[in-house]
Write an enzyme that holds these catalytic residues in place. Structure first.
Site, short mmCIF file in Angstrom:
data_model
loop_
_atom_site.label_atom_id
_atom_site.label_comp_id
_atom_site.label_asym_id
_atom_site.label_seq_id
_atom_site.Cartn_x
_atom_site.Cartn_y
_atom_site.Cartn_z
N LYS A 74 15.87 -14.22 -18.00
CA LYS A 74 17.32 -14.32 -18.15
C LYS A 74 17.71 -14.25 -19.62
O LYS A 74 18.60 -13.48 -20.01
CB LYS A 74 17.80 -15.64 -17.52
N ARG A 144 21.02 -23.36 -18.12
CA ARG A 144 20.38 -22.61 -17.05
C ARG A 144 18.89 -22.46 -17.33
O ARG A 144 18.49 -22.24 -18.47
CB ARG A 144 20.99 -21.20 -16.96
N GLY A 153 12.81 -21.25 -6.94
CA GLY A 153 12.49 -22.66 -6.75
C GLY A 153 12.97 -23.57 -7.87
O GLY A 153 12.88 -24.79 -7.78
N MET A 155 15.49 -25.17 -11.10
CA MET A 155 16.66 -26.04 -11.12
C MET A 155 17.98 -25.28 -10.95
O MET A 155 18.12 -24.15 -11.36
CB MET A 155 16.69 -26.73 -12.48
N ARG A 394 19.20 -8.59 -14.01
CA ARG A 394 17.74 -8.54 -13.86
C ARG A 394 17.42 -7.41 -12.91
O ARG A 394 18.31 -6.94 -12.17
CB ARG A 394 17.21 -9.86 -13.29
N HIS A 512 21.14 -17.25 -0.87
CA HIS A 512 19.75 -17.64 -1.10
C HIS A 512 18.84 -17.09 0.00
O HIS A 512 17.78 -16.55 -0.25
CB HIS A 512 19.67 -19.16 -1.16
N SER A 837 -22.74 -1.80 -2.62
CA SER A 837 -21.40 -2.11 -2.14
C SER A 837 -21.22 -3.61 -2.28
O SER A 837 -22.01 -4.39 -1.75
CB SER A 837 -21.24 -1.67 -0.69
N CYS A 904 -16.51 -3.71 -0.32
CA CYS A 904 -16.09 -3.68 1.07
C CYS A 904 -15.61 -5.04 1.56
O CYS A 904 -15.38 -5.23 2.74
CB CYS A 904 -17.22 -3.15 1.95
N TYR A 924 -15.28 3.47 -5.30
CA TYR A 924 -14.34 3.38 -4.18
C TYR A 924 -14.08 1.94 -3.78
O TYR A 924 -14.85 1.03 -4.13
CB TYR A 924 -14.84 4.18 -2.97
#
Ligand code: ADP
Ligand code: MG
Ligand code: MG
Length: 947
Positions: A74, A144, A153, A155, A394, A512, A837, A904, A924
């Site tokens: 922010k 803020r 989550g 304040m 944002r 929200h 692997s 894998c 891979y």
């Protein structure tokens, strides 16, 4: 007894029940107050040089958009907007370094901070000609939180800080509007009381105590809207609020404005460690060391009259990605009114008529923001007496579908390049193009009971749950739920995680509920005004239809429709095109999917394989773009029909003769399966792992089945019991399994090799002359001698079969690296192996000394204390297990440069683990079929990010 279909669905090492694994991600216990205040043991040396803790924005701006780490998202963007000339009220950002300092120093502040804040405040005062705490023309600010990534989550913002009994009179005079001044004051006391002084509802069912007083007053006056309250009413409310604070806390509402500011600052820093923030960090793998910044900004007032408003807008539609201006606003309102869903706001397009000039200003801002940030922006604005201010921007949270569509369309608009477009799509988003929709046939007979705003696409069916707690308990019982609430608050996050979908009766598309749902990829319908939810009666009413908690409801987050009862869902358009020949041109979603996959394939260097045991799985994976099979777990082939009996006969055999007799019966089944796989893969490489799990996994656990088995085999019941007993192991996962089986019973390896080569021969010589490239993989090797032992058998049988069938088959033999010793001695092992692997499920278990089936007891606590950043079985522990992989890669390649390397384990479908695999230089990754598209994109991103 193991349930075969379930068994097939499990990822990773066989015989390990992972059903509970996915719960770990979402199950969190609430943390106790006491442990929140645990000081960090880390202490940092104080450097002599004065550090800059405060960064101004306004007429003079210190920061910019690239400083997110220090200023938070922010703060960085406020600075950026101020410097490109957007109308941002001036203020300053207290950096994340203060948060870090605070937790490292038993909640004290750096000495220099106080002076820096005073200086920064003065700069704001000078710019506006107002004074903080002064009777005349007082300066008010908002406080803020702002972490590096925006975090729901955290304040709640505090607005109108700086008001007290004196300055409220000053504000009344300066604005010539006493009602407005007192409205601000009562809002401020409520917010400050709630956030800083802890005067708030203690459970979901309770009302906010301030709100209760307000409602009582409105009721006694028989008015319905806040705007009808007069100055005298508001003054009365302020008196009541102050009394409430005195009654419920030991202190009083502070009149000293500096004390207010420090109180708010402390509350923001504390909220970094509150339970909601921790849950959120766990979910998104955000480290707790990052800390939050704090923004202090001069207030502007959307509640100053009927030429004032506040709102939220998105430069494009965040639900489906369409390029339309999207947003909402409330007249004569302030701050959180829009987001909290207190009143259902107006659509942004209504502003064209109500405030045409402001609307034009907004459109200009929209264009400027997108051109500057080159991404869809979610911005907040306030209009004070016709003057537009921007309070935040944002990159907007969006659904997976929107992420893909926006990236693709911005590339077409030449705003971004293909590479940037690829990097902007969270790899997981691809999944949401593949999510099910309601079955069109089932929809025809379904009853619509109402509509809301489509806020998170997809189809969800489940039982109604009215609270987050119910949602959680029902889900734990194995039920699917739809969380139905009038509106949601950050405390509902847990419940939302546990739900198939979320339905709210109030609040708009930027509420929200909508925001979080979009981010979690949950289906969401919000602001369904025709629906009435009563927590008290536990009913949801829509016209004449009354549904109770526990009854089924269905919601369509793409259309906003709400249905009574359960509805079948059907495959997405993409799947219908890929698997069932729907015309590609008729599907926008498929077009987006194809474009992104094409770009991804152009840039990635990692190959993508799949873990598949059946021709059906192989076909699906190939349709999704798999380039080979990286893991075929042969044991999965032994469960169907009669096979399990022969398998059991083999296990119970007392000598080689008996064992060979049983294996002979298994051979044709296994051969047939391999033929199917080879044909399905049409020349692509197929890695086949020889038998791996402990044998007792195949034996029946209950006596009835054991008796039946004895009868079938023609042996006494006691014999079966004795054999089972003699096979018992204390720690089967560390016992007789993997290559140890083939070393103990070479005839098993022989049979499996024979099946592979006979199948290969048949396919190669068949009418279609399909190429076959088997890669035989020996599991759980820790000593090179183990590998050599098994290699001898494989090569011998291969030669025999090829000679008998008169064919040449290109094959290679390699090993899994899944115990630390294998990684440490990788150079020795590599000399014998054609490929490695990494079996990262077992490698994680053996490296951490942790059985993932037994994590349940302590995992919650580990999560709460943030000991594991992420579940190590879901996302590779790169600092620990990763080191071993790195070592094995280096040693392996030094001993044999052409060594082929892959992974894998389940981690092969996880984007951040894929990034790691790219960086260490694997050839891979092999993941489950539905993860193949995500892996393709993640592999391209890994390449782009690291080059
Ligand atoms: P969140 O992170 O939840 O979006 P914000 O810090 O953006 O919280 O604040 C919430 C709301 O408070 C904003 O949407 C904005 O309307 C209002 N607000 C914040 N600062 C100011 C300010 N300086 N002047 C007026 N309103 C503000
Ligand atoms: Mg394994
Ligand atoms: Mg905001």
């Amino acid at each position: 007894m193991l349930n075969p279909p379930l068994f097939l669905n499990l990822g990773g090492s066989v015989a390990i029940c992972t059903a509970s694994l996915f719960d770990f991600k979402v199950c969190n216990r609430y943390m106790s107050k006491a442990s929140q205040s645990r000081p960090s043991s880390l202490t940092r040396k104080h450097t002599g040089k004065a550090k800059k803790y405060v960064f101004a924005f306004g007429s003079k701006t210190d920061g910019n958009a690239s400083m997110r780490e220090l200023l938070g998202g922010k703060g960085a963007n406020l600075a950026e907007m101020a410097s490109i000339g957007l109308p941002v009220p001036p203020g300053f950002t207290i950096s994340t370094a203060v948060c870090t300092y605070y937790y490292d120093h038993e909640k004290r502040y750096p000495t220099a901070l106080k002076k820096d804040i005073v200086t920064a405040l003065k700069q704001v005062e000078t710019q506006l000609g107002k004074k903080f705490g002064a009777r005349q023309n007082p300066l008010l600010v908002s406080v803020r939180s702002g972490a590096r990534d925006s975090m729901p989550g955290m304040m709640d913002t505090i607005l109108n800080l700086g008001l007290n009994d004196k300055t409220v009179e000053g504000l009344a005079e300066a604005s010539g509007n006493p009602r407005f001044a007192w409205d601000c004051y009562r809002r401020f006391i409520q917010m400050y009381g709630n956030v800083v002084m802890g005067v708030r509802a203690n459970s979901e069912e309770e009302e906010d105590p301030f709100h209760e007083l307000l409602e009582k007053l409105k009721k006694s006056l028989t008015i319905t809207s806040d705007t009808e309250l007069t100055t005298e009413h508001l003054k009365d409310l302020v008196r009541q609020y102050k009394a409430l604070i005195v009654r419920l806390t030991r202190g009083a509402f502070p009149q000293d404005v500096m004390q207010q500011l420090w109180g708010a600052l402390g509350a923001v820093l504390e909220s970094w460690k509150n339970e909601r923030a921790i849950i959120y960090r766990q979910q998104y793998g955000i480290p707790s060391e990052w800390g939050t910044a704090v923004n202090v900004q001069a207030m502007v007032f959307g509640n100053a009259g009927d030429q004032s408003a506040t709102g939220v807008a998105f430069t494009r539609d965040p639900a489906n990605g369409e390029k339309v201006f999207y947003g909402e606003y409330l007249m004569n309102a302030q701050g959180e009114d829009v987001v909290a869903g207190v009143r259902t706001p107006h659509d942004i397009s209504d502003m064209k008529n109500s405030m045409p000039k402001s609307y034009r200003d907004l459109i200009n801002v929209r264009n400027k923001l997108e051109r500057h940030f080159r991404d869809m922006q979610d911005f907040e604005f306030t209009i004070e007496n016709g003057r537009l201010f921007i309070l935040q921007t944002r990159n907007g949270k969006r659904t997976g579908l929107a992420a893909v569509r926006i990236a693709v369309e911005m590339q077409r608009e030449h705003l971004i390049s293909q590479k940037i477009a690829l990097l902007k799509i969270p790899a997981e988003s691809i999944d949401s193009l593949l999510v099910p929709v309601f079955d069109p046939k089932a929809l025809k007979s379904a009853t619509i009971i109402g509509y809301g705003l489509p806020a998170g696409p997809g189809a969800a069916t489940g039982r109604i749950a009215f609270t987050a707690a119910t949602a959680e308990t029902e889900t734990r019982k194995g039920n699917k739920v739809v969380l139905c609430r009038t509106e949601t608050s950050p405390d509902d996050l847990k419940g939302m995680l546990h739900s198939q979908g979320i339905l709210t009766s109030r609040g708009g598309v930027s509420s929200h509920a909508a925001l979080v749902a979009r981010q979690l990829g949950k289906v969401c319908v919000c602001g369904a005004g025709e629906i009435n939810i009563s927590y008290e009666k536990r009913t949801l009413t829509a016209g004449k239809v009354v549904l109770r908690e526990g009854e089924y409801i269905s919601i369509d987050g793409s259309t906003g429709a709400i249905y009574k009862g359960a509805i079948e869902s059907a495959d997405s358009e993409v799947k219908r095109v890929l698997e069932r020949g729907l015309k590609p041109t008729s599907s926008l979603t498929y077009g987006l999917f194809q474009t992104v996959m094409k770009w991804a394939d152009k840039y990635r260097s990692l190959k993508i394989r799949t873990n598949a045991d059946t021709p059906e799985m192989a076909r699906q994976a190939v349709a999704f773009g798999a380039e080979g099979i990286g893991l075929c777990r042969t044991e999965h082939m032994f469960f169907d029909g009669d096979r399990i009996d022969y398998m059991r006969q083999m296990i119970l055999a007392v000598d080689e003769v008996q064992r060979r007799a049983a294996l002979k019966k298994l051979l044709p089944f296994q051969r047939k399966d391999f033929i199917g796989l080879f044909k399905g893969m049409n020349g692509r490489p197929v890695t086949i792992r020889l038998l791996d799990p402990p044998l007792h996994e195949f034996l029946p656990h209950d006596d009835v089945v054991r008796r039946q088995l004895a009868e079938k085999l023609g042996v006494p019941f006691d014999f079966v019991i004795d054999r089972i007993k003699s096979l018992h192991e204390e720690n089967p996962m560390l016992g007789c399994r993997g290559c140890r089986l083939g070393i103990l019973y070479p005839e098993i390896t022989e049979m499996q090799t024979r099946a592979i080569f006979e199948a290969a021969a048949q396919v190669v010589k068949g009418k279609k002359r399909i190429q076959v490239n088997p890669e035989i993989m020996i599991p759980l090797v820790g000593f090179k001698e183990e590998l050599i032992d098994q290699l001898r058998i494989v090569h011998r049988v291969a030669r025999e079969v090829m000679k008998a069938k008169k064919v040449r088959i290109n094959y290679i033999v390699g090993t899994m690296i899944e115990v630390p010793r294998a990684a440490i001695t990788a150079d020795e092992i590599a000399k014998e192996a054609d490929f490695f692997s990494f079996g990262t499920n077992d490698l994680t278990q053996t490296t951490l000394g942790l059985s993932r089936d037994d994590m349940g007891l302590f995992y919650d606590e580990y999560q709460r204390k943030e000991i594991y950043n992420q579940n190590p079985f879901a996302s590779l522990d790169q600092t620990g297990v990763g080191k071993l992989i790195n070592l094995a890669v280096e040693k392996g390649r030094t001993a044999k440069p052409e060594l082929k390397l892959g992974i894998c384990g389940e981690h092969a479908g996880d984007p951040s683990s894929i990034d790691f695999c790219h960086r260490v230089g694997l050839n891979y990754v092999s993941c489950s079929p539905p993860r193949v598209p995500v892996a393709r994109l993640a592999a391209a991103q890994a390449k782009l990010r690291n080059s």
